[in-house]
Design an enzyme around this catalytic site. Structure first.
Site, mmCIF file in Angstrom:
data_model
loop_
_atom_site.group_PDB
_atom_site.id
_atom_site.type_symbol
_atom_site.label_atom_id
_atom_site.label_comp_id
_atom_site.label_asym_id
_atom_site.label_seq_id
_atom_site.Cartn_x
_atom_site.Cartn_y
_atom_site.Cartn_z
ATOM 1 N N ARG A 110 53.021 108.037 29.046
ATOM 2 C CA ARG A 110 53.056 109.483 28.844
ATOM 3 C C ARG A 110 53.218 110.198 30.181
ATOM 4 O O ARG A 110 52.448 109.989 31.094
ATOM 5 C CB ARG A 110 51.787 109.961 28.150
ATOM 6 N N SER A 111 54.226 111.049 30.243
ATOM 7 C CA SER A 111 54.402 111.894 31.431
ATOM 8 C C SER A 111 53.997 113.314 31.069
ATOM 9 O O SER A 111 52.846 113.677 31.200
ATOM 10 C CB SER A 111 55.837 111.798 31.941
ATOM 11 N N GLY A 112 54.949 114.122 30.552
ATOM 12 C CA GLY A 112 54.597 115.493 30.184
ATOM 13 C C GLY A 112 54.023 115.615 28.777
ATOM 14 O O GLY A 112 53.483 116.651 28.407
ATOM 15 N N HIS A 114 55.574 115.888 25.890
ATOM 16 C CA HIS A 114 56.256 116.814 24.976
ATOM 17 C C HIS A 114 56.994 116.116 23.840
ATOM 18 O O HIS A 114 57.777 116.737 23.124
ATOM 19 C CB HIS A 114 57.217 117.708 25.757
ATOM 20 N N ASP A 115 56.762 114.836 23.696
ATOM 21 C CA ASP A 115 57.388 114.061 22.629
ATOM 22 C C ASP A 115 57.201 114.758 21.271
ATOM 23 O O ASP A 115 56.081 115.036 20.869
ATOM 24 C CB ASP A 115 56.692 112.695 22.607
ATOM 25 N N SER A 120 54.499 109.147 22.670
ATOM 26 C CA SER A 120 53.887 108.849 23.972
ATOM 27 C C SER A 120 52.360 108.839 23.920
ATOM 28 O O SER A 120 51.721 108.344 24.832
ATOM 29 C CB SER A 120 54.347 109.878 25.011
ATOM 30 N N CYS A 176 61.534 124.682 29.124
ATOM 31 C CA CYS A 176 60.083 124.772 29.028
ATOM 32 C C CYS A 176 59.445 124.184 30.288
ATOM 33 O O CYS A 176 59.663 123.018 30.607
ATOM 34 C CB CYS A 176 59.611 124.017 27.797
ATOM 35 N N ASN A 483 65.942 113.336 23.042
ATOM 36 C CA ASN A 483 64.804 114.130 23.506
ATOM 37 C C ASN A 483 64.218 114.986 22.378
ATOM 38 O O ASN A 483 63.126 115.519 22.526
ATOM 39 C CB ASN A 483 65.200 115.018 24.683
ATOM 40 N N TYR A 484 64.939 115.118 21.275
ATOM 41 C CA TYR A 484 64.386 115.769 20.087
ATOM 42 C C TYR A 484 64.198 114.679 19.045
ATOM 43 O O TYR A 484 64.711 114.740 17.936
ATOM 44 C CB TYR A 484 65.300 116.903 19.607
HETATM 45 C C1 LIG Z 1 58.387 123.130 24.146
HETATM 46 C C2 LIG Z 1 59.484 122.128 24.406
HETATM 47 C C3 LIG Z 1 60.629 122.539 25.067
HETATM 48 C C4 LIG Z 1 61.647 121.626 25.344
HETATM 49 N N1 LIG Z 1 62.770 122.056 25.997
HETATM 50 C C5 LIG Z 1 63.749 121.176 26.280
HETATM 51 C C6 LIG Z 1 64.921 121.575 26.980
HETATM 52 O O1 LIG Z 1 65.082 122.720 27.353
HETATM 53 N N2 LIG Z 1 65.871 120.640 27.211
HETATM 54 C C7 LIG Z 1 65.733 119.345 26.814
HETATM 55 O O2 LIG Z 1 66.631 118.551 27.046
HETATM 56 N N3 LIG Z 1 64.641 118.940 26.152
HETATM 57 C C8 LIG Z 1 63.645 119.819 25.880
HETATM 58 N N4 LIG Z 1 62.535 119.389 25.213
HETATM 59 C C9 LIG Z 1 62.441 117.992 24.811
HETATM 60 C C10 LIG Z 1 61.926 117.139 25.944
HETATM 61 O O3 LIG Z 1 62.973 116.892 26.849
HETATM 62 C C11 LIG Z 1 61.415 115.800 25.411
HETATM 63 O O4 LIG Z 1 60.345 116.040 24.560
HETATM 64 C C12 LIG Z 1 61.026 114.860 26.549
HETATM 65 O O5 LIG Z 1 60.941 113.549 26.027
HETATM 66 C C13 LIG Z 1 59.698 115.260 27.122
HETATM 67 O O6 LIG Z 1 59.345 114.484 28.228
HETATM 68 P P1 LIG Z 1 57.793 114.371 28.579
HETATM 69 O O7 LIG Z 1 57.643 113.547 29.780
HETATM 70 O O8 LIG Z 1 57.184 115.728 28.562
HETATM 71 O O9 LIG Z 1 57.271 113.664 27.269
HETATM 72 P P2 LIG Z 1 56.377 112.399 26.943
HETATM 73 O O10 LIG Z 1 55.799 112.725 25.615
HETATM 74 O O11 LIG Z 1 55.438 112.084 28.031
HETATM 75 O O12 LIG Z 1 57.435 111.244 26.807
HETATM 76 C C14 LIG Z 1 58.508 111.280 25.915
HETATM 77 C C15 LIG Z 1 59.121 109.898 25.777
HETATM 78 O O13 LIG Z 1 59.504 109.419 27.064
HETATM 79 C C16 LIG Z 1 58.756 108.253 27.404
HETATM 80 N N5 LIG Z 1 58.344 108.346 28.798
HETATM 81 C C17 LIG Z 1 57.623 109.345 29.367
HETATM 82 N N6 LIG Z 1 57.420 109.092 30.646
HETATM 83 C C18 LIG Z 1 58.004 107.907 30.910
HETATM 84 C C19 LIG Z 1 58.103 107.125 32.079
HETATM 85 N N7 LIG Z 1 57.548 107.507 33.215
HETATM 86 N N8 LIG Z 1 58.755 105.941 32.009
HETATM 87 C C20 LIG Z 1 59.306 105.535 30.843
HETATM 88 N N9 LIG Z 1 59.245 106.252 29.705
HETATM 89 C C21 LIG Z 1 58.592 107.425 29.737
HETATM 90 C C22 LIG Z 1 57.573 108.273 26.484
HETATM 91 O O14 LIG Z 1 57.026 107.002 26.312
HETATM 92 C C23 LIG Z 1 58.157 108.855 25.234
HETATM 93 O O15 LIG Z 1 58.883 107.884 24.534
HETATM 94 C C24 LIG Z 1 61.518 120.288 24.925
HETATM 95 C C25 LIG Z 1 60.373 119.894 24.256
HETATM 96 C C26 LIG Z 1 59.361 120.788 23.990
HETATM 97 C C27 LIG Z 1 58.137 120.344 23.260
#
Ligand SMILES: Cc1cc2nc3c(=O)[nH]c(=O)nc-3n(C[C@H](O)[C@H](O)[C@H](O)COP(=O)(O)OP(=O)(O)OC[C@H]3O[C@@H](n4cnc5c(N)ncnc54)[C@H](O)[C@@H]3O)c2cc1C
Ligand SMILES: *[C@@H]1O[C@H](CO)[C@@H](O)[C@H](O)[C@H]1NC(C)=O
Ligand SMILES: *[C@@H]1O[C@H](CO)[C@@H](O)[C@H](O)[C@H]1NC(C)=O
Ligand SMILES: *[C@@H]1O[C@H](CO)[C@@H](O)[C@H](O)[C@H]1NC(C)=O
Ligand SMILES: *[C@@H]1O[C@H](CO)[C@@H](O)[C@H](O)[C@H]1NC(C)=O
Ligand SMILES: *[C@@H]1O[C@H](CO)[C@@H](O)[C@H](O)[C@H]1NC(C)=O
Ligand SMILES: *[C@@H]1O[C@H](CO)[C@@H](O)[C@H](O)[C@H]1NC(C)=O
Ligand SMILES: *[C@@H]1O[C@H](CO)[C@@H](O)[C@H](O)[C@H]1NC(C)=O
Length: 545
Positions: A110-112, A114-115, A120, A176, A483-484
Site C-alpha cells: 500500500r502506498s497512497g 486510493h485503490d 492494497s 487528487c 487505475n480505476y
Molecule cells: C479520489 C481519487 C482521485 C483519483 N484521481 C486520479 C487521476 O487524476 N488520475 C489517475 O490516473 N488516477 C486517479 N485515481 C486512481 C489512482 O491512480 C489509483 O487508485 C492508484 O492505484 C492509486 O495509487 P495509490 O498508491 O494511492 O493506491 P494504493 O491503494 O496504495 O495501491 C493501488 C495498487 O497499486 C499497488 N501498489 C501500491 N504501491 C505499490 C508499490 N510501491 N509497489 C508495487 N505496487 C504498489 C497496490 O498493491 C494496489 O494494487 C484517483 C483515485 C481516487 C480515489
C-alpha cells in the site's frame, strides 16, 4: 469403490475441511512466528517493534484506516491484515518479504491507498500489509529536470516539493493530491497535462524495485521488459516499487484556469456534442474536463443536466480567449470566468477540494486539509472513441434522471500527445483515437453503508447505466483503466480465455500476453498476486494472435 465407501470418504473429507477451515482456513504459521521472524532479522528489536502492528495494538485500526481512501471499505466485514508493517528503510521491506514468504502469508503493498477496490488494504487470505507510509522522500533536481520519489509519497507532496524549487517545471500526474505515487505510476496515470505530455508512466525514467527474491533492481539491472511492465502493467503483480525516477516537464510561469456551467436549457446538448469533436483536437496546451450533475429545475419536479466545463490552459487568458473564440465560441468563456495562476495553484484549484488561489499551496501536501468525508463510492470508467450522437446524449440525460442525484460523472479529453504513442509503447493502451475518458460512479456518502436499500438502488442504476452506454463506448474490447480497477469486470484466471475478459480490457491482447510472459519470468511462483494480478499459467503463451 462401493457407494458406501465413497460416501464415507466424502463425509471424512467434509469433516476434515470443516474443522480445518474453522481453525486455520489457510496454511499459514501463527502471526507470532511471523513477528519473531521480523524481529530476528534486525539488530534493533525496539526499532522494528514500533513499526509492526497486529490487531491487539490499539493503533492497528487507525493505521489501517488512515489510507483506506474509499470509505466504502471501512467496515467490520472488510478482511484486515494479520500484520501491518510500516518500514522506514529498504532492509525492513526485504525482511517483511522474506518472513511473509517463509510463514505462508501473502503481501499487499500500500502506498497512497486510493485503490478503488481496496486491493492494497484487504484480502480474503491471511496477509501482511506493507504500508509504505513512512517512505516518502522526494528529491527534486531542477538542473537535471528529474525527481526521485519514494513510493509512499503522495502526488500533492510531489507537486508541492517541485514548486518549492521552481515554478517552470512540473510533473504530469493526477488531480487528487492524496493519490500515492506508488500505485499511480504503475497503472499509467492521467491528469491535467495528459494532452501535452502523455501519461505519468510515459515520463518515468527509472525505478528502484524489489523482486520476489528481495533483490533491489533498477532499470539497467532489470532489463527493458520488466521496466516496460511496471509502467502501466500494475507494479503489484511483479514486486515492490521502492521509488520512481521522474522526468519533470516545462510549464509556463502563468497558466489559466476557467470554469463555466451550462444547462440543457442553455443548449447544453449541442455544446456537449460539439465538445466531443473540438476538445480532443484543440491546441494541446488546453485541456477541458466536464462534470455532469443532474438537478431539479428551480423548485419544479423537472430535472436538467448541469455541465461544469473546466479548463487548464498553459498560457495567459488573452491567448486562451482567442483560442476559444476561434474553436469553441459556444462555450461563452469570458474573461471573468478565467483566472491566471501558477501551475501548482492550478493543482489546488482543480483538486475539487474547495481550494482557491488564496489557499496556501502547502495544503497540497497537508493531508488534514483534504476533505475525505464524501469519498465513499463505486466507480466505473469507459473510453469514448466515437462522438455520441445528439439522440444518444438525450437518451443519456434521461437515463441519468432515473438516479437520485448521487451520480458522479466526469469526462477528461485526450488527444494531443496521447495520439503519438503506440498502444504497445507501455502496457497502458488507451491512446490514439480516444476522444475522452468517461468516469461514472455513485456516491454513498449520505448512507450508513454501501449496503443500504438506497445504496443498492444506486449500484443497480450504475450497472444499468453501464449497460446503456455499451453502444457508445469503445468495444472489442470495451476498454477499462487499471487505475480505476473494477472487479465487476471479472476475476477468472484459470485459463487465458478467462483472464482475457478483464486483462484485455485493461491492456488489450498484445500487451496482456507480454505481461503474462514477463510475469512468468520474474515471479514464476506467483507470490505477488491479488484478484486481478497478472496470472501465471502452467502452459506457455504463444507470442501474439
Ligand atoms: C479520489 C481519487 C482521485 C483519483 N484521481 C486520479 C487521476 O487524476 N488520475 C489517475 O490516473 N488516477 C486517479 N485515481 C486512481 C489512482 O491512480 C489509483 O487508485 C492508484 O492505484 C492509486 O495509487 P495509490 O498508491 O494511492 O493506491 P494504493 O491503494 O496504495 O495501491 C493501488 C495498487 O497499486 C499497488 N501498489 C501500491 N504501491 C505499490 C508499490 N510501491 N509497489 C508495487 N505496487 C504498489 C497496490 O498493491 C494496489 O494494487 C484517483 C483515485 C481516487 C480515489
Ligand atoms: C533502536 O531503536 C530505538 C527506537 O528507534 C532507538 O531509540 C535506539 O537508540 C536504537 N538502538 C540502537 C542500539 O541503535
Ligand atoms: C503491539 O503490541 C505488542 C504486544 O503488546 C507490542 O510488543 C508492540 O510493541 C506493539 N506495537 C506497537 C507498534 O505499539
Ligand atoms: C458550477 O457548478 C458546480 C456544481 O454545482 C459548482 O461547484 C461550481 O462552482 C460552478 N462553477 C461555476 C463557474 O459557476
Ligand atoms: C441555442 O442555440 C440556438 C440555435 O443555435 C440559438 O439561437 C440560441 O441563442 C442558443 N441559446 C443559448 C442560450 O445559447
Ligand atoms: C416555486 O417557488 C415560487 C417562488 O418561491 C412559488 O411562487 C411557487 O409556488 C413554487 N412552485 C412550486 C411548484 O412549489
Ligand atoms: C416540466 O416537464 C413537463 C413535461 O415535459 C412540461 O410540460 C413542463 O412545462 C415542465 N415544467 C417546467 C417548469 O419546465
Ligand atoms: C493542515 O491543515 C489543517 C486543517 O486545515 C490545519 O489546521 C493545519 O494548520 C495545516 N498544517 C499546515 C502545516 O499547514
Amino acid at each position: 469403490m462401493k457407494i458406501s465407501q465413497l460416501v464415507f470418504l466424502f463425509v471424512l473429507t467434509l469433516c476434515f475441511f470443516v474443522s480445518w477451515g474453522a481453525t486455520h482456513p489457510f496454511n499459514v504459521d501463527d502471526s507470532e512466528d511471523l513477528i519473531s521472524c521480523l524481529q530476528s532479522k534486525t539488530n534493533n528489536v525496539t526499532s522494528i517493534s514500533q513499526l509492526i502492528f497486529t490487531p491487539v495494538n490499539s493503533s492497528f485500526q487507525s493505521i489501517w484506516e488512515a489510507r483506506v481512501n474509499n470509505l466504502r471499505f471501512i467496515k467490520p466485514s472488510t478482511p484486515k491484515p494479520s500484520v501491518i508493517v510500516t518500514p522506514i528503510d529498504e532492509t525492513q521491506i526485504q525482511t517483511t518479504l522474506f518472513c511473509s514468504k517463509k510463514h505462508g502469508y501473502q503481501i499487499r503493498i500500500r502506498s497512497g491507498g486510493h485503490d478503488f477496490e481496496a486491493i492494497s488494504s484487504s484480502a480474503v487470505v491471511p496477509f501482511v500489509m506493507l504500508d509504505l507510509v513512512n517512505m516518502k522522500s522526494i528529491d527534486v533536481d531542477v538542473g537535471k529536470r528529474t525527481a526521485w520519489v519514494q513510493a509512499g509519497a503522495l502526488l500533492g507532496e510531489l507537486y508541492y516539493s517541485i514548486s518549492q524549487k521552481t515554478n517552470t517545471l512540473y510533473f504530469p500526474a493526477g488531480i487528487c493530491p492524496t493519490v500515492g505515487v506508488g500505485g499511480y505510476m504503475g497503472g499509467g496515470g492521467y491528469g491535467t497535462l495528459v494532452r501535452k505530455y502523455g501519461t505519468a508512466a510515459d515520463n518515468v525514467l527509472d525505478v528502484r524495485f524489489m523482486d520476489v527474491n528481495g533483490n533491489i533492481l533498477e532499470r539497467k539491472s532489470m532489463g527493458e521488459d520488466l521496466f516496460w511492465a511496471l509502467r502501466g502493467g500494475g507494479a503489484s503483480s511483479f514486486g515492490i516499487v521502492l521509488a520512481w525516477k521522474l522526468r519533470l516537464v516545462p510549464v509556463p510561469e502563468i497558466v489559466t484556469v476557467f470554469g463555466v456551467n451550462i444547462t440543457l436549457e442553455e443548449n447544453g446538448t449541442d455544446i456537449f456534442y460539439k465538445y466531443q469533436y473540438v476538445a480532443p483536437s484543440m491546441d494541446r496546451d488546453l485541456l477541458i474536463r466536464v462534470q455532469l450533475f443532474s438537478e431539479f429545475i428551480g423548485n419544479t419536479t423537472n430535472k436538467t443536466i448541469k455541465m461544469w466545463f473546466q479548463g487548464l490552459y498553459l498560457g495567459k487568458t488573452d491567448t486562451l480567449l482567442q483560442l476559444l473564440d476561434k474553436d469553441f465560441p459556444e462555450l461563452k468563456v469570458r474573461r471573468e470566468n478565467c483566472e491566471e495562476m501558477s501551475m501548482v495553484q492550478s493543482s489546488l484549484v482543480l483538486a475539487d477540494q474547495g481550494f482557491t488561489t488564496s489557499t496556501p499551496t502547502e495544503a497540497l501536501a497537508n493531508q488534514s486539509a483534504i476533505e475525505r468525508q464524501s469519498w465513499n463510492y463505486k466507480i466505473k470508467l469507459d473510453y469514448v472513441r466515437t462522438p455520441i450522437p445528439k439522440s444518444g446524449l438525450r437518451k443519456m440525460w434521461r437515463k441519468i434522471f432515473e438516479n437520485d442525484q448521487s451520480e458522479m460523472l466526469v469526462i477528461y479529453t485526450f488527444g494531443g500527445k496521447m495520439e503519438e504513442y503506440s498502444e504497445t509503447a507501455i502496457p497502458y493502451p488507451h491512446r490514439a483515437g480516444v476522444l475522452y475518458q468517461f468516469l461514472k460512479g455513485v456516491n454513498f456518502a449520505d448512507q450508513t453503508s454501501d449496503m443500504t436499500p438506497t445504496s443498492l438502488k444506486r449500484v443497480q442504476w450504475l450497472q444499468r447505466f453501464y449497460k446503456f452506454l455499451e453502444p457508445y463506448v469503445s468495444k472489442n474490447p470495451r476498454e477499462a483503466y487499471l487505475n480505476y480497477v473494477d472487479l465487476d469486470l471479472g476475476v477468472g484466471r484459470d485459463t487465458y480465455e478467462e483472464a482475457s475478459v478483464w486483462g484485455e480490457s485493461y491492456w488489450k491482447r498484445e500487451n496482456f500476453k507480454k505481461l503474462i510472459r514477463i510475469k512468468a519470468q520474474v515471479d514464476p511462483e506467483n507470490f505477488f498476486r491479488h484478484p486481478q494480478s497478472i496470472p501465471v499459467f502452467d502452459y506457455p503463451l504463444v507470442s501474439t494472435s
